[in-house]
Motif scaffolding. Structure first.
Motif, PDB file in Angstrom:
ATOM      1  N   GLU A 206       0.825  -1.209   0.000  1.00 16.32           N
ATOM      2  CA  GLU A 206       0.000   0.000   0.000  1.00 16.32           C
ATOM      3  C   GLU A 206       0.854   1.252   0.000  1.00 16.32           C
ATOM      4  OE1 GLU A 206      -3.907  -1.784   2.426  1.00 16.32           O
ATOM      5  OE2 GLU A 206      -2.378  -0.573   3.473  1.00 16.32           O
ATOM      6  N   SER A 207       1.902   1.264   0.807  1.00 23.27           N
ATOM      7  CA  SER A 207       2.775   2.438   0.873  1.00 23.27           C
ATOM      8  C   SER A 207       3.527   2.647  -0.435  1.00 23.27           C
ATOM      9  CB  SER A 207       3.774   2.281   2.032  1.00 23.27           C
ATOM     10  OG  SER A 207       3.107   2.131   3.264  1.00 23.27           O
ATOM     11  N   GLU A 208       3.981   1.559  -1.033  1.00 25.59           N
ATOM     12  CA  GLU A 208       4.728   1.669  -2.290  1.00 25.59           C
ATOM     13  C   GLU A 208       3.825   2.138  -3.420  1.00 25.59           C
ATOM     14  OE1 GLU A 208       8.164   1.478  -4.725  1.00 25.59           O
ATOM     15  OE2 GLU A 208       7.832   1.570  -2.552  1.00 25.59           O
ATOM     16  N   ALA A 209       2.574   1.712  -3.421  1.00 30.27           N
ATOM     17  CA  ALA A 209       1.642   2.159  -4.456  1.00 30.27           C
ATOM     18  C   ALA A 209       1.430   3.667  -4.387  1.00 30.27           C
ATOM     19  CB  ALA A 209       0.306   1.430  -4.303  1.00 30.27           C
ATOM     20  N   VAL A 210       1.297   4.200  -3.177  1.00 31.39           N
ATOM     21  CA  VAL A 210       1.136   5.652  -3.017  1.00 31.39           C
ATOM     22  C   VAL A 210       2.401   6.376  -3.461  1.00 31.39           C
ATOM     23  CG1 VAL A 210       0.766   7.507  -1.353  1.00 31.39           C
ATOM     24  CG2 VAL A 210      -0.563   5.397  -1.174  1.00 31.39           C
ATOM     25  N   SER A 211       3.560   5.823  -3.112  1.00 29.99           N
ATOM     26  CA  SER A 211       4.831   6.450  -3.487  1.00 29.99           C
ATOM     27  C   SER A 211       4.991   6.513  -5.003  1.00 29.99           C
ATOM     28  CB  SER A 211       6.001   5.668  -2.876  1.00 29.99           C
ATOM     29  OG  SER A 211       5.934   5.661  -1.461  1.00 29.99           O
ATOM     30  N   LEU A 212       4.660   5.426  -5.683  1.00 33.90           N
ATOM     31  CA  LEU A 212       4.769   5.407  -7.140  1.00 33.90           C
ATOM     32  C   LEU A 212       3.780   6.364  -7.785  1.00 33.90           C
ATOM     33  CD1 LEU A 212       5.240   1.580  -7.796  1.00 33.90           C
ATOM     34  CD2 LEU A 212       6.977   3.370  -7.937  1.00 33.90           C
ATOM     35  N   LEU A 213       2.583   6.453  -7.215  1.00 30.36           N
ATOM     36  CA  LEU A 213       1.602   7.399  -7.744  1.00 30.36           C
ATOM     37  C   LEU A 213       2.106   8.829  -7.610  1.00 30.36           C
ATOM     38  CD1 LEU A 213      -1.254   7.778  -8.927  1.00 30.36           C
ATOM     39  CD2 LEU A 213      -2.101   7.943  -6.563  1.00 30.36           C
ATOM     40  N   ASN A 214       2.745   9.127  -6.484  1.00 35.96           N
ATOM     41  CA  ASN A 214       3.315  10.458  -6.283  1.00 35.96           C
ATOM     42  C   ASN A 214       4.383  10.768  -7.320  1.00 35.96           C
ATOM     43  OD1 ASN A 214       5.930  11.800  -4.827  1.00 35.96           O
ATOM     44  ND2 ASN A 214       4.063  12.872  -4.241  1.00 35.96           N
ATOM     45  N   ILE A 215       5.250   9.804  -7.601  1.00 37.47           N
ATOM     46  CA  ILE A 215       6.346  10.022  -8.550  1.00 37.47           C
ATOM     47  C   ILE A 215       5.813  10.161  -9.974  1.00 37.47           C
ATOM     48  CG2 ILE A 215       8.357   8.930  -9.634  1.00 37.47           C
ATOM     49  CD1 ILE A 215       9.027   7.737  -6.906  1.00 37.47           C
ATOM     50  N   PHE A 216       4.948   9.242 -10.369  1.00 35.70           N
ATOM     51  CA  PHE A 216       4.530   9.193 -11.768  1.00 35.70           C
ATOM     52  C   PHE A 216       3.505  10.263 -12.140  1.00 35.70           C
ATOM     53  CE2 PHE A 216       5.743   4.475 -11.560  1.00 35.70           C
ATOM     54  CZ  PHE A 216       7.034   4.772 -11.981  1.00 35.70           C
ATOM     55  N   THR A 217       2.978  10.979 -11.149  1.00 36.65           N
ATOM     56  CA  THR A 217       2.098  12.108 -11.458  1.00 36.65           C
ATOM     57  C   THR A 217       2.833  13.436 -11.424  1.00 36.65           C
ATOM     58  OG1 THR A 217       1.418  12.255  -9.122  1.00 36.65           O
ATOM     59  CG2 THR A 217       0.019  10.941 -10.610  1.00 36.65           C
TER      60      THR A 217
END
Length: 264
Positions: A206-217
């Motif tokens: 869950e934490s990694e999914a949020v982190s990737l969303l932050n980076i890729f947006t």
């Protein structure tokens, strides 16, 4: 007591990881500007201004939105962790029923609140310059040739800084730091709170999914504008930032699965 010491160690490592990227933000010396006519200066200045000003609203929306998301998530999860920390549940047995502590939800909220707090800290430690640096250019006069020359130098520097931050945000370092923080969150769930490994994996995922969303947006308009500016006006010559903004992590499909790689 052992679990408390381990939890403190994990949190300390997560905080160190979130700020470690600052050591890599080193600027290169800027080259001396070539002599340009006033018409050339004006053309280049207009190009940079249009790029910076058109990219700023998107940059502000991304930066302020993620600060609001992380900050509100930290407050909400911290509040829920405190409210549910002393929850109980009934353990039913054929011969008896007993009350035992039920802190799983509170522990999840505590860990989630810590990771989002680090997210806020990361956005404050490395502010997204594309969101606010263009305002400095707006306040500079450009009524004379000398003022326009000075403003062009400042505009190039601002464009470089914005492109650098955008490139760093998509580079390999944020991925590594996020992995350290998120793995730390998963390990804390398992080792500090004596939870199953499946719970730790869920926390990490869950934490990694949020982190990737932050980076890729995260926007990259100024990064692309700098490359276009260099190609159009510098003949492909770098304006001082060098090749660092090409670093990135990429994913690709391979026979039987998915591959990951780094571009330097």
């Amino acid at each position: 007591m052992r679990n408390n010491r381990f939890l403190c160690l994990i949190v300390a490592l997560m905080i160190m990881a979130s700020s470690a990227g600052q050591a890599f933000a080193q600027k290169k010396p800027q080259p001396a500007p070539a002599a340009l006519s006033d018409a050339q200066v004006t053309e280049r200045l207009n190009y940079i201004e249009n790029a910076l000003y058109s990219a700023q609203p998107h940059a502000q929306a991304w930066w302020y939105s993620w600060m609001a998301i992380y900050a509100s998530a930290t407050i909400v999860q911290g509040t829920l962790a405190g409210h549910h920390w002393n929850d109980w549940r009934h353990d039913h047995h054929p011969l008896y029923t007993r009350k035992i502590r039920n802190r799983a939800f509170a522990e999840d909220m505590l860990i989630g609140g810590c990771t989002t707090a680090l997210g806020v800290g990361g956005l404050l430690i490395t502010p997204f310059k594309s969101a606010y640096l263009p305002d400095r250019l707006r306040s500079m006069p450009a009524n004379t040739a000398a003022e326009r020359q000075a403003k062009l130098l400042q505009a190039e520097d601002i464009l470089r800084q914005c492109a650098e931050v955008e490139a760093d945000g998509w580079g390999w370092m944020p991925h590594v730091l996020n992995l350290v923080v998120n793995i730390g969150a998963g390990l804390t769930t398992v080792l500090a709170f004596n939870r199953p490994w499946t719970d730790g994996l869920i926390t990490f995922g869950e934490s990694e999914a949020v982190s990737l969303l932050n980076i890729f947006t995260q926007p990259r308009k100024n990064l692309k504008a700098l490359k276009s500016y260099e190609a159009k006006y510098k003949g492909g010559e770098k304006t001082g930032y060098g090749d660092g903004y090409d670093n990135e992590i990429f994913f690709t499909l391979v026979p039987g699965g998915m591959g990951i790689g780094m571009k330097f």
